[in-house]
Scaffold this motif. Structure first.
Motif, PDB file in Angstrom:
ATOM      1  N   VAL A 190       0.836  -1.203   0.000  1.00 21.83           N
ATOM      2  CA  VAL A 190       0.000   0.000   0.000  1.00 21.83           C
ATOM      3  C   VAL A 190       0.868   1.248   0.000  1.00 21.83           C
ATOM      4  N   SER A 191       1.854   1.270   0.882  1.00 23.99           N
ATOM      5  CA  SER A 191       2.736   2.435   0.992  1.00 23.99           C
ATOM      6  C   SER A 191       3.503   2.678  -0.301  1.00 23.99           C
ATOM      7  N   THR A 192       4.056   1.622  -0.868  1.00 22.91           N
ATOM      8  CA  THR A 192       4.829   1.744  -2.114  1.00 22.91           C
ATOM      9  C   THR A 192       3.972   2.321  -3.229  1.00 22.91           C
ATOM     10  N   THR A 193       2.759   1.797  -3.384  1.00 16.76           N
ATOM     11  CA  THR A 193       1.883   2.254  -4.466  1.00 16.76           C
ATOM     12  C   THR A 193       1.483   3.710  -4.283  1.00 16.76           C
ATOM     13  N   LEU A 194       1.095   4.080  -3.068  1.00 17.67           N
ATOM     14  CA  LEU A 194       0.721   5.466  -2.806  1.00 17.67           C
ATOM     15  C   LEU A 194       1.899   6.408  -3.055  1.00 17.67           C
ATOM     16  N   HIS A 195       3.077   5.992  -2.591  1.00 16.44           N
ATOM     17  CA  HIS A 195       4.274   6.825  -2.750  1.00 16.44           C
ATOM     18  C   HIS A 195       4.610   7.013  -4.226  1.00 16.44           C
ATOM     19  N   ARG A 196       4.525   5.938  -5.004  1.00 12.53           N
ATOM     20  CA  ARG A 196       4.845   6.025  -6.435  1.00 12.53           C
ATOM     21  C   ARG A 196       3.818   6.853  -7.195  1.00 12.53           C
ATOM     22  N   LEU A 197       2.603   6.921  -6.662  1.00 13.24           N
ATOM     23  CA  LEU A 197       1.566   7.728  -7.289  1.00 13.24           C
ATOM     24  C   LEU A 197       1.701   9.207  -6.947  1.00 13.24           C
ATOM     25  N   GLY A 198       2.685   9.534  -6.102  1.00 10.88           N
ATOM     26  CA  GLY A 198       2.966  10.924  -5.797  1.00 10.88           C
ATOM     27  C   GLY A 198       2.360  11.447  -4.510  1.00 10.88           C
ATOM     28  N   TYR A 199       1.812  10.539  -3.678  1.00  8.78           N
ATOM     29  CA  TYR A 199       1.226  10.973  -2.415  1.00  8.78           C
ATOM     30  C   TYR A 199       2.271  10.918  -1.306  1.00  8.78           C
ATOM     31  N   GLU A 200       2.087  11.771  -0.307  1.00  4.29           N
ATOM     32  CA  GLU A 200       2.987  11.773   0.837  1.00  4.29           C
ATOM     33  C   GLU A 200       2.516  10.712   1.828  1.00  4.29           C
ATOM     34  N   VAL A 201       3.406   9.807   2.176  1.00  4.62           N
ATOM     35  CA  VAL A 201       3.047   8.680   3.038  1.00  4.62           C
ATOM     36  C   VAL A 201       3.904   8.684   4.295  1.00  4.62           C
ATOM     37  N   LEU A 202       3.238   8.545   5.440  1.00  3.45           N
ATOM     38  CA  LEU A 202       3.928   8.338   6.710  1.00  3.45           C
ATOM     39  C   LEU A 202       3.770   6.866   7.065  1.00  3.45           C
ATOM     40  N   GLY A 203       4.880   6.131   7.076  1.00  2.00           N
ATOM     41  CA  GLY A 203       4.861   4.722   7.443  1.00  2.00           C
ATOM     42  C   GLY A 203       5.187   4.547   8.916  1.00  2.00           C
ATOM     43  N   ILE A 204       4.472   3.625   9.558  1.00  2.00           N
ATOM     44  CA  ILE A 204       4.665   3.391  10.998  1.00  2.00           C
ATOM     45  C   ILE A 204       4.710   1.899  11.267  1.00  2.00           C
ATOM     46  N   ASP A 205       5.618   1.495  12.150  1.00  3.32           N
ATOM     47  CA  ASP A 205       5.685   0.099  12.563  1.00  3.32           C
ATOM     48  C   ASP A 205       6.360   0.038  13.933  1.00  3.32           C
ATOM     49  N   SER A 206       6.038  -0.993  14.692  1.00  3.16           N
ATOM     50  CA  SER A 206       6.668  -1.167  15.999  1.00  3.16           C
ATOM     51  C   SER A 206       8.049  -1.787  15.876  1.00  3.16           C
ATOM     52  N   ASP A 207       8.342  -2.352  14.697  1.00  2.00           N
ATOM     53  CA  ASP A 207       9.627  -2.999  14.441  1.00  2.00           C
ATOM     54  C   ASP A 207      10.566  -1.998  13.772  1.00  2.00           C
ATOM     55  N   ASP A 208      11.634  -1.655  14.440  1.00  2.00           N
ATOM     56  CA  ASP A 208      12.573  -0.664  13.913  1.00  2.00           C
ATOM     57  C   ASP A 208      13.218  -1.119  12.610  1.00  2.00           C
ATOM     58  N   ARG A 209      13.383  -2.430  12.448  1.00  2.00           N
ATOM     59  CA  ARG A 209      13.988  -2.941  11.211  1.00  2.00           C
ATOM     60  C   ARG A 209      13.101  -2.656  10.008  1.00  2.00           C
ATOM     61  N   ARG A 210      11.797  -2.827  10.176  1.00  2.82           N
ATOM     62  CA  ARG A 210      10.876  -2.545   9.074  1.00  2.82           C
ATOM     63  C   ARG A 210      10.860  -1.054   8.740  1.00  2.82           C
ATOM     64  N   VAL A 211      10.964  -0.228   9.763  1.00  5.04           N
ATOM     65  CA  VAL A 211      11.004   1.220   9.544  1.00  5.04           C
ATOM     66  C   VAL A 211      12.257   1.600   8.769  1.00  5.04           C
ATOM     67  N   SER A 212      13.385   1.060   9.187  1.00  4.06           N
ATOM     68  CA  SER A 212      14.648   1.343   8.497  1.00  4.06           C
ATOM     69  C   SER A 212      14.605   0.866   7.058  1.00  4.06           C
ATOM     70  N   GLN A 213      14.010  -0.306   6.839  1.00  2.00           N
ATOM     71  CA  GLN A 213      13.905  -0.860   5.489  1.00  2.00           C
ATOM     72  C   GLN A 213      13.009   0.013   4.616  1.00  2.00           C
ATOM     73  N   ALA A 214      11.915   0.525   5.182  1.00  2.00           N
ATOM     74  CA  ALA A 214      11.016   1.395   4.417  1.00  2.00           C
ATOM     75  C   ALA A 214      11.729   2.664   3.972  1.00  2.00           C
ATOM     76  N   LEU A 215      12.534   3.235   4.868  1.00  2.00           N
ATOM     77  CA  LEU A 215      13.291   4.435   4.520  1.00  2.00           C
ATOM     78  C   LEU A 215      14.359   4.119   3.480  1.00  2.00           C
ATOM     79  N   SER A 216      15.020   2.980   3.658  1.00  2.00           N
ATOM     80  CA  SER A 216      16.068   2.577   2.723  1.00  2.00           C
ATOM     81  C   SER A 216      15.509   2.325   1.326  1.00  2.00           C
ATOM     82  N   ASP A 217      14.327   1.701   1.273  1.00  2.00           N
ATOM     83  CA  ASP A 217      13.705   1.370  -0.013  1.00  2.00           C
ATOM     84  C   ASP A 217      12.916   2.538  -0.597  1.00  2.00           C
ATOM     85  N   GLN A 218      12.806   3.608   0.167  1.00  2.00           N
ATOM     86  CA  GLN A 218      12.106   4.815  -0.272  1.00  2.00           C
ATOM     87  C   GLN A 218      10.664   4.523  -0.691  1.00  2.00           C
TER      88      GLN A 218
END
Length: 231
Positions: A31-59
């Motif tokens: 969901v986040s990837t698709t919204l982001h690629r469509l040009g929307y601003e997305v705030l991703g949240i997770d309790s797992d720091d690894r997933r958060v870091s991966q989301a930032l790394s993968d943009q």
């Protein structure tokens, strides 16, 4: 999707530019990837720091935070309550999913979409205020079963539990015959909405339009009648 979902989608604002996705597992990432690629601003949240870091790394999101979404104070400090639409993608953790949804609705978030892992989970999400509940595993399972038993069907849009719009490959039995000759409405109870050729569709084709094996056609009708079409 069915008619009961229309009220929710009609209530969405066309000018919404920001979304928050809580839970960055496979569904949340998609969901986040698709919204982001469509040009929307997305705030991703997770309790797992690894997933958060991966989301930032993968943009896959403009911003990503590690926090406990069952804590209403943490959500408030992160500014999540200011978002018009929030997607709760914590489908496999029922308690966290329900509490998070409750936090969002009690704080006044206008549109909350929540992923459910079971029918009971879905009912509980609705009970605490979720505006729209999705069952991705169930829907994918149904889609796979239909694809295996009806490989000629390319795509499907469920209007309600009993009626659908489907895109399918013209069967050999229909090859070279016109829509009028096939009498699809009388024989199958179906209406042809479009016929595709060379990646283009002719909308509302005339009754004289001939169908050829390998073309795509879009029909609307009951699922029972659609299932009677030859493969």
């Amino acid at each position: 999707m069915n008619l009961s979902a229309l009220n929710f989608f009609h209530s969405l604002r066309a000018d919404t530019k920001q979304f928050s996705v809580i839970g960055l597992g496979r569904f949340g990432r998609a969901v986040s990837t698709t919204l982001h690629r469509l040009g929307y601003e997305v705030l991703g949240i997770d309790s797992d720091d690894r997933r958060v870091s991966q989301a930032l790394s993968d943009q896959i999101a403009a911003h990503a935070l590690q926090l406990d979404s069952t804590d209403p104070t943490a959500l408030k400090e992160a500014g999540v309550y200011e978002f018009d639409t929030v997607i709760v993608a914590i489908g496999n953790y029922v308690q966290e999913s329900i509490i998070t949804t409750l936090n969002l609705k009690e704080a006044g978030v206008a549109h909350v979409v929540a992923k459910a892992s079971s029918e009971i989970h879905g009912k509980l999400l609705k009970r605490v205020g979720a505006d729209h509940v999705v069952f991705p595993e169930h829907e994918m399972g149904c889609s796979l079963a239909r694809s295996l038993t009806k490989p000629s069907i390319l795509d499907r849009f469920d209007l309600d539990p009993d009626h659908s719009i489907v895109e399918l490959i013209v069967p050999e039995k229909f090859n070279g015959k016109s829509i009028a000759e096939l009498e699809l409405r009388n024989r199958y109870g179906l209406n042809v909405l479009a016929v595709g050729n060379n990646s283009k569709f002719a909308i509302n084709p005339s009754s004289n339009t001939r169908l050829f094996k390998g073309q795509a056609m879009v029909v609307i009708g009951s699922n029972r009648d659609i299932d009677r079409l030859p493969i």
